[in-house]
Write a protein that holds these residues in place. Structure first.
Motif, short mmCIF file in Angstrom:
data_model
loop_
_atom_site.label_atom_id
_atom_site.label_comp_id
_atom_site.label_asym_id
_atom_site.label_seq_id
_atom_site.Cartn_x
_atom_site.Cartn_y
_atom_site.Cartn_z
N TYR A 13 0.85 -1.19 0.00
CA TYR A 13 0.00 0.00 0.00
C TYR A 13 0.88 1.24 0.00
O TYR A 13 2.08 1.16 0.30
CB TYR A 13 -0.90 0.02 1.24
N VAL A 17 3.58 0.15 3.26
CA VAL A 17 3.06 -0.97 4.04
C VAL A 17 3.04 -2.21 3.15
O VAL A 17 2.33 -2.23 2.13
CB VAL A 17 1.61 -0.70 4.53
N ALA A 19 1.52 -5.30 2.89
CA ALA A 19 0.42 -6.03 3.52
C ALA A 19 0.46 -7.51 3.18
O ALA A 19 0.00 -8.35 3.96
CB ALA A 19 -0.92 -5.43 3.09
N ALA A 38 -3.60 -12.65 13.08
CA ALA A 38 -3.99 -11.49 13.88
C ALA A 38 -4.52 -10.37 12.99
O ALA A 38 -4.33 -10.40 11.78
CB ALA A 38 -2.79 -11.01 14.68
N SER A 39 -5.16 -9.40 13.60
CA SER A 39 -5.58 -8.21 12.88
C SER A 39 -4.35 -7.55 12.25
O SER A 39 -3.31 -7.44 12.89
CB SER A 39 -6.28 -7.27 13.87
N GLY A 40 -4.47 -7.19 10.98
CA GLY A 40 -3.34 -6.58 10.28
C GLY A 40 -2.41 -7.56 9.59
O GLY A 40 -1.44 -7.15 8.94
N ALA A 41 -2.71 -8.86 9.68
CA ALA A 41 -1.84 -9.88 9.08
C ALA A 41 -1.88 -9.88 7.55
O ALA A 41 -0.98 -10.42 6.91
CB ALA A 41 -2.21 -11.26 9.61
N GLY A 42 -2.96 -9.32 6.99
CA GLY A 42 -3.07 -9.28 5.53
C GLY A 42 -4.19 -10.14 4.97
O GLY A 42 -4.33 -10.28 3.76
N LYS A 43 -5.05 -10.65 5.86
CA LYS A 43 -6.11 -11.57 5.43
C LYS A 43 -7.08 -10.90 4.46
O LYS A 43 -7.40 -11.45 3.41
CB LYS A 43 -6.89 -12.11 6.65
N SER A 44 -7.57 -9.73 4.81
CA SER A 44 -8.56 -9.14 3.89
C SER A 44 -7.91 -8.61 2.63
O SER A 44 -8.52 -8.66 1.56
CB SER A 44 -9.50 -8.14 4.54
N THR A 45 -6.67 -8.18 2.72
CA THR A 45 -5.95 -7.79 1.49
C THR A 45 -5.85 -8.99 0.54
O THR A 45 -6.05 -8.84 -0.67
CB THR A 45 -4.55 -7.27 1.85
N ARG A 48 -9.18 -9.54 -1.15
CA ARG A 48 -9.52 -8.48 -2.09
C ARG A 48 -8.61 -8.46 -3.32
O ARG A 48 -9.00 -7.97 -4.37
CB ARG A 48 -9.55 -7.12 -1.38
P1 ADP Z 1 -6.29 -8.30 8.23
O1 ADP Z 1 -7.43 -8.52 7.33
O2 ADP Z 1 -5.50 -9.55 8.51
O3 ADP Z 1 -6.65 -7.57 9.49
P2 ADP Z 1 -5.48 -6.27 6.32
O4 ADP Z 1 -5.32 -6.95 5.01
O5 ADP Z 1 -6.72 -5.53 6.60
O6 ADP Z 1 -5.21 -7.36 7.46
O7 ADP Z 1 -4.26 -5.29 6.56
C1 ADP Z 1 -2.89 -5.67 6.36
C2 ADP Z 1 -2.01 -4.45 6.57
O8 ADP Z 1 -2.23 -3.53 5.50
C3 ADP Z 1 -2.27 -3.69 7.85
O9 ADP Z 1 -1.02 -3.17 8.29
C4 ADP Z 1 -3.21 -2.58 7.41
O10 ADP Z 1 -3.11 -1.45 8.25
C5 ADP Z 1 -2.68 -2.28 6.02
N1 ADP Z 1 -3.74 -1.77 5.11
C6 ADP Z 1 -4.91 -2.36 4.83
N2 ADP Z 1 -5.61 -1.65 3.94
C7 ADP Z 1 -4.85 -0.56 3.66
C8 ADP Z 1 -5.02 0.56 2.80
N3 ADP Z 1 -6.12 0.72 2.05
N4 ADP Z 1 -4.03 1.48 2.76
C9 ADP Z 1 -2.91 1.32 3.51
N5 ADP Z 1 -2.69 0.30 4.33
C10 ADP Z 1 -3.65 -0.65 4.40
#
Ligand code: ADP
Ligand code: ADP
Length: 239
Positions: A13, A17, A19, A38-45, A48
């Motif tokens: 990102y 970052v 991700a 954990a939260s922030g691990a990259g699961k939703s990235t 998507r």
């Molecule tokens: P999870 O789903 O495991 O909680 P995310 O995929 O949401 O993890 O996030 C992975 C990392 O990428 C985190 O550090 C988050 O803050 C960062 N992140 C997620 N979306 C964005 C974005 N749109 N812009 C910048 N950083 C992002």
């Protein structure tokens, strides 16, 4: 072959970052795979990037034998119809009934208005009733979704995903807002979808206990990297 083949997926990102860092995963037809971390691990990235709601920085995603990252607009739209998504916060239109939300999932362009049922064909309505029945909500077809419990809302989310007749369902923390009893009901429905409808489910979870109970395979993510992968039995031995 595999339904889904993700190879070397990396997502940076803005602001440096990372991700996702070189993640590769396979999913077979009808397979139930959970991603824990954990939260922030990259699961939703990861989810998507798979349906290209966001563009990966590098890496490839092949779905049903075709490379998603090379598809044009038209083919990408067709591929996405076979990949449906379920969200933590359900993303329903609350002023609409359950059946309206489901039909909106199939043919969203027709209307976002309540009371738009007349726009749909009898075949479409029959399919909507079928999927509502599959998630145990046939008695709530005409209930406004703001009247439903959390677990019922998520089951409308599953029905809306099913009406697309997908090959793959991407589920982003589907039970994170639910109490344990509703969580179990939703997990059981998703497992049923994989077993009975042969629809692969790729499910982000942070509850390890549910992952161990329901998955064919578990993938662990930490700080954007895949840190383990195995069957529940294999993962149990490592823990
Ligand atoms: P999870 O789903 O495991 O909680 P995310 O995929 O949401 O993890 O996030 C992975 C990392 O990428 C985190 O550090 C988050 O803050 C960062 N992140 C997620 N979306 C964005 C974005 N749109 N812009 C910048 N950083 C992002
Ligand atoms: P989750 O609980 O699923 O990890 P978050 O609360 O981290 O979600 O993120 C919610 C939204 O904010 C997501 O759309 C995500 O892409 C975005 N986001 C997360 N982290 C960042 C960030 N560092 N910069 C910009 N957007 C972000």
């Amino acid at each position: 072959g595999n339904l889904l083949e993700v190879r070397g997926l990396t997502k940076c990102y803005k602001g440096d970052v990372k991700a996702l860092d070189n993640v590769s995963i396979d999913v077979r037809r009808g397979e139930f795979v959970t991603i824990i971390g954990a939260s922030g691990a990259g699961k939703s990235t990861l989810l998507r990037c798979i349906n290209r709601l966001i563009e990966p920085t590098t890496g490839t995603v092949a779905f049903d034998g075709r490379e998603m990252t090379t598809l044009g607009k038209h083919d990408l739209r067709l591929a996405r119809q076979r990949i449906s998504m379920i969200f933590q916060h359900y993303n329903l239109v609350y002023r609409m009934t359950a059946i309206e939300n489901v039909l909106h999932g199939r043919l969203g362009y027709k209307s976002t208005l309540a009371g738009a049922l007349g726009l749909y064909s009898e075949d479409e309505k029959a399919l909507a009733f079928k999927v509502l029945d599959q998630v145990g909500l046939s008695d709530f077809a005409y209930t406004r979704t703001d009247q439903l419990s959390g677990g019922q809302k998520q089951r409308v989310g599953i029905a809306r995903a099913l009406v697309q007749e997908p090959l793959l369902m991407l589920c982003d923390e589907p039970i994170a807002s639910l109490d344990p009893k509703s969580s179990r009901t939703v997990m059981e429905r998703l497992r049923w979808v994989a077993d009975e409808l042969n629809i692969a489910c790729l499910v982000n979870l942070h509850q390890v206990d549910f992952a161990l109970e329901f998955s064919d395979r578990i993938i662990g993510l930490a700080k954007g990297k895949k840190v383990f992968e195995g069957t529940p039995d294999e993962v149990n031995e490592e823990v």
